[in-house]
Design a protein around this motif. Structure first.
Motif, PDB file in Angstrom:
ATOM      1  N   UNK A   2     -10.976   3.095  -6.607  1.00 50.94           N
ATOM      2  CA  UNK A   2      -9.538   3.112  -6.791  1.00 50.94           C
ATOM      3  C   UNK A   2      -8.970   4.504  -6.700  1.00 50.94           C
ATOM      4  N   UNK A   3      -9.713   5.625  -6.785  1.00 51.46           N
ATOM      5  CA  UNK A   3      -9.169   6.945  -6.650  1.00 51.46           C
ATOM      6  C   UNK A   3      -8.810   7.142  -5.316  1.00 51.46           C
ATOM      7  N   UNK A   4      -9.375   5.492  -5.154  1.00 49.97           N
ATOM      8  CA  UNK A   4      -8.607   5.096  -4.066  1.00 49.97           C
ATOM      9  C   UNK A   4      -7.470   4.453  -4.512  1.00 49.97           C
ATOM     10  N   UNK A   5      -7.378   4.442  -4.489  1.00 49.69           N
ATOM     11  CA  UNK A   5      -6.346   4.033  -5.318  1.00 49.69           C
ATOM     12  C   UNK A   5      -5.145   4.761  -4.955  1.00 49.69           C
ATOM     13  N   UNK A 122       0.723   0.609 -11.437  1.00 48.99           N
ATOM     14  CA  UNK A 122       2.128   0.238 -11.242  1.00 48.99           C
ATOM     15  C   UNK A 122       2.709   0.758  -9.933  1.00 48.99           C
ATOM     16  N   UNK A 123       1.879   1.108  -8.962  1.00 47.63           N
ATOM     17  CA  UNK A 123       2.410   1.616  -7.707  1.00 47.63           C
ATOM     18  C   UNK A 123       3.209   0.542  -6.962  1.00 47.63           C
ATOM     19  N   UNK A 124       2.613  -0.602  -6.732  1.00 41.45           N
ATOM     20  CA  UNK A 124       3.317  -1.693  -6.052  1.00 41.45           C
ATOM     21  C   UNK A 124       4.542  -2.127  -6.860  1.00 41.45           C
ATOM     22  N   UNK A 317     -17.390  -0.053   6.550  1.00 44.46           N
ATOM     23  CA  UNK A 317     -16.070  -0.291   7.133  1.00 44.46           C
ATOM     24  C   UNK A 317     -15.546  -1.674   6.763  1.00 44.46           C
ATOM     25  N   UNK A 318     -16.399  -2.694   6.843  1.00 48.25           N
ATOM     26  CA  UNK A 318     -15.964  -4.059   6.556  1.00 48.25           C
ATOM     27  C   UNK A 318     -15.682  -4.247   5.068  1.00 48.25           C
ATOM     28  N   UNK A 319     -16.586  -3.791   4.210  1.00 49.72           N
ATOM     29  CA  UNK A 319     -16.436  -4.017   2.777  1.00 49.72           C
ATOM     30  C   UNK A 319     -15.251  -3.233   2.220  1.00 49.72           C
ATOM     31  N   UNK A 320     -15.188  -1.948   2.516  1.00 47.28           N
ATOM     32  CA  UNK A 320     -14.174  -1.115   1.877  1.00 47.28           C
ATOM     33  C   UNK A 320     -12.787  -1.350   2.450  1.00 47.28           C
ATOM     34  N   UNK A 321     -12.675  -1.798   3.708  1.00 48.30           N
ATOM     35  CA  UNK A 321     -11.353  -2.158   4.219  1.00 48.30           C
ATOM     36  C   UNK A 321     -10.802  -3.361   3.465  1.00 48.30           C
ATOM     37  N   UNK A 322     -11.668  -4.307   3.116  1.00 53.92           N
ATOM     38  CA  UNK A 322     -11.241  -5.452   2.319  1.00 53.92           C
ATOM     39  C   UNK A 322     -10.804  -5.000   0.926  1.00 53.92           C
ATOM     40  N   UNK A 323     -11.526  -4.044   0.341  1.00 53.35           N
ATOM     41  CA  UNK A 323     -11.147  -3.534  -0.976  1.00 53.35           C
ATOM     42  C   UNK A 323      -9.778  -2.862  -0.913  1.00 53.35           C
ATOM     43  N   UNK A 324      -9.489  -2.107   0.152  1.00 54.81           N
ATOM     44  CA  UNK A 324      -8.185  -1.478   0.290  1.00 54.81           C
ATOM     45  C   UNK A 324      -7.070  -2.527   0.374  1.00 54.81           C
ATOM     46  N   UNK A 326      -7.221  -5.494  -0.928  1.00 52.53           N
ATOM     47  CA  UNK A 326      -7.131  -6.034  -2.287  1.00 52.53           C
ATOM     48  C   UNK A 326      -6.267  -5.149  -3.177  1.00 52.53           C
ATOM     49  N   UNK A 327      -6.390  -3.826  -3.036  1.00 49.82           N
ATOM     50  CA  UNK A 327      -5.587  -2.896  -3.826  1.00 49.82           C
ATOM     51  C   UNK A 327      -4.100  -3.171  -3.638  1.00 49.82           C
TER      52      UNK A 327
END
Length: 510
Positions: A2-5, A122-124, A317-324, A326-327
């Protein structure tokens, strides 16, 4: 993760303001110095003005409210128990000089992480508070993902040229400026804030670690084996701070009624503290300058020459793009049903913390599960989570409790995924090509995330959300096939396996 975040924009400096407006209008985005659609209040509201509404949402459903708090309590208790179970006996920290040095690093690094986490819940919600529609918000998120691609390699070169300590101060300034942009309702200012956030994230996850490694090895001459202990301790407190950030954000935004911009304002004093501590306690160090073109070229050659590296890059690439994706999506899926967003965020972080603790126990000398097996388990859990979401987000058939459970399962998978992927990357990617290879890993990752959000931008919200989750499930199925191929390729490869146990069975490896 999430610091991707903030998370985890593009360059606006080279685009004239008028041309930038034309670009956004062509994307269906209304921009300008004028406010977003007029709010139904007798007078303009500042971002910090508490809003009092009599909408049905004030009577928030008790089921989702209780589910958020109960999940947080249960997951946090389980994660802390496992953390205590998997902790090593004190070792290098018993050295007084090392303990002082480690403390000097962590007391500046941990507030930086806390400030980053405060910006997640609370970004979105803030963008919705400013009356932007989902398509406009998706474009803002795309700005953040694009900036990660464009600014990542230059930021790594900047750290070496400018100096690691100065780069940590630059992180504080850029992140504080990003937070200040959230006080504006102007769309272009918010987009610029996303670009600044991308720069800040790149500096956070390069400058601090680079400074510490250089000081640890070069200046103080501590054993390199002690590095893992410091980063394991930082990872533990990072998880604790992530959970706490959600609670603090809820307290500021909802319990005190300060609105969704309050957590961003609260992050600014922490960033000022980071800058003061870095300037006061740290000495400057620099790395050898690296040619950006050579770094990227060497990374690409390494990626194409080793099938294991290519497979790892595909999975990432596949896993973390899905996580992004989801964010972006978790807030519009859950918020209409009334749970406190900060507590939900803390529950997600507690689930991720539990997954990380499970991973450490699983690879310990007692159980000896291989990281590639845990990577496969993480991808499988993520696929099941997304499969659930394709049904729980169907138009007219929304099931928020099932969606919340699926999100928790996805975060648990992230807790298993990131340390397992980190171990495998360290094993198969040579140190000198790592920066270039990781850059090429992030290019398709961010492109897939941007594509998913742009597809959502151009579709009906209710049906589009379900379609995006179905697409994400398909991507995760491809990631599962890639993990299976990696398992086949590396079945007899000692580089992909844990080293022989060095300690007694009762002391799990970090």
């Amino acid at each position: 993760m999430w610091g991707q975040r903030g998370e985890h924009g593009g360059h606006w400096g080279s685009v004239p303001r008028v041309r930038a407006r034309q670009l956004w209008v062509s994307c269906g985005v209304s921009v300008g110095t004028a406010e977003p659609p007029v709010l139904p209040h007798p007078r303009p509201l500042s971002p910090l003005t508490p809003t009092i509404s009599r909408s049905p949402r004030d009577a928030r459903p008790h089921a989702m409210l209780l589910a958020a708090y109960a999940s947080l309590a249960a997951l946090l208790a389980a994660a802390l128990c496992l953390e205590l179970f998997s902790r090593r006996q004190p070792g290098p920290a018993a050295n007084p000089a090392f303990a002082r040095f480690q403390h000097r690093f962590l007391r500046a690094y941990l507030p930086a992480l806390a400030a980053d986490w405060l910006q997640g819940p609370y970004l979105y919600k803030l963008y919705r508070h400013y009356r932007f529609v989902e398509g406009q918000i998706a474009i803002l998120y795309v700005c953040g993902f694009a900036s990660a691609v464009l600014l990542g390699p230059p930021a790594a070169s900047l750290v070496d040229r400018l100096g690691r300590r100065a780069s940590c101060v630059l992180f504080s300034l850029s992140c504080a400026a990003c937070c200040l942009t959230k006080l504006s309702r102007d769309y272009l200012v918010l987009a610029a804030g996303r670009v600044l956030g991308g720069l800040a994230t790149a500096l956070l996850f390069s400058a601090f670690e680079a400074w510490y490694v250089h000081e640890h090895v070069e200046r103080h001459d501590f054993p390199a084996e002690w590095l893992a202990g410091t980063f394991a301790r930082a990872a533990f407190w990072n998880n604790v701070l992530a959970v706490g950030a959600g609670v603090v954000a809820t307290a500021l935004a909802e319990w005190l009624g300060l609105g969704p911009v309050a957590p961003f304002v609260a992050a600014i004093p922490l960033l000022a503290l980071v800058a003061v501590l870095v300037l006061k306690d740290w000495e400057e160090n620099r790395g050898p300058p690296r040619a950006l073109a050579k770094t990227c070229g060497d990374g690409l050659r390494c990626l194409l020459a080793d099938g294991r590296v290519l497979l790892l890059g595909t999975v990432q690439a596949l896993f973390e793009s899905v996580v992004y994706i989801f964010v972006f999506l978790w807030t519009p899926v859950l918020d209409p049903h009334g749970p406190p967003l900060g507590i939900v965020f803390s529950s997600f972080m507690a689930a991720s913390m539990l997954g990380s603790a499970l991973q450490r126990v699983a690879v310990s000398a007692r159980y000896r599960l291989q990281p590639v097996h845990l990577l496969a388990l993480a991808v499988l859990l993520a696929f099941l989570s997304l499969f659930m979401l394709t049904f729980s987000t169907g138009p007219g058939q929304e099931n928020p409790a099932e969606s919340f459970l699926a999100f928790l399962l996805l975060e648990l998978a992230c807790g298993l995924y990131f340390p397992s992927m980190g171990f495998l990357r360290r094993k198969v990617i040579p140190e000198k090509e790592r920066a270039g290879v990781l850059h090429w890993f992030r290019v398709p990752l961010n492109l897939l995330a941007c594509l998913g959000l742009l597809l959502l931008h151009g579709s009906d919200h209710r049906s589009g959300t379900r379609s995006i989750f179905a697409l994400c499930a398909a991507l995760m199925l491809l990631a599962l096939l890639a993990v299976g191929r990696l398992f086949t390729v590396g079945r007899h490869d000692p580089e992909l396996r844990l080293p022989p146990p060095q300690g007694p069975p009762e002391s799990p490896e970090l």
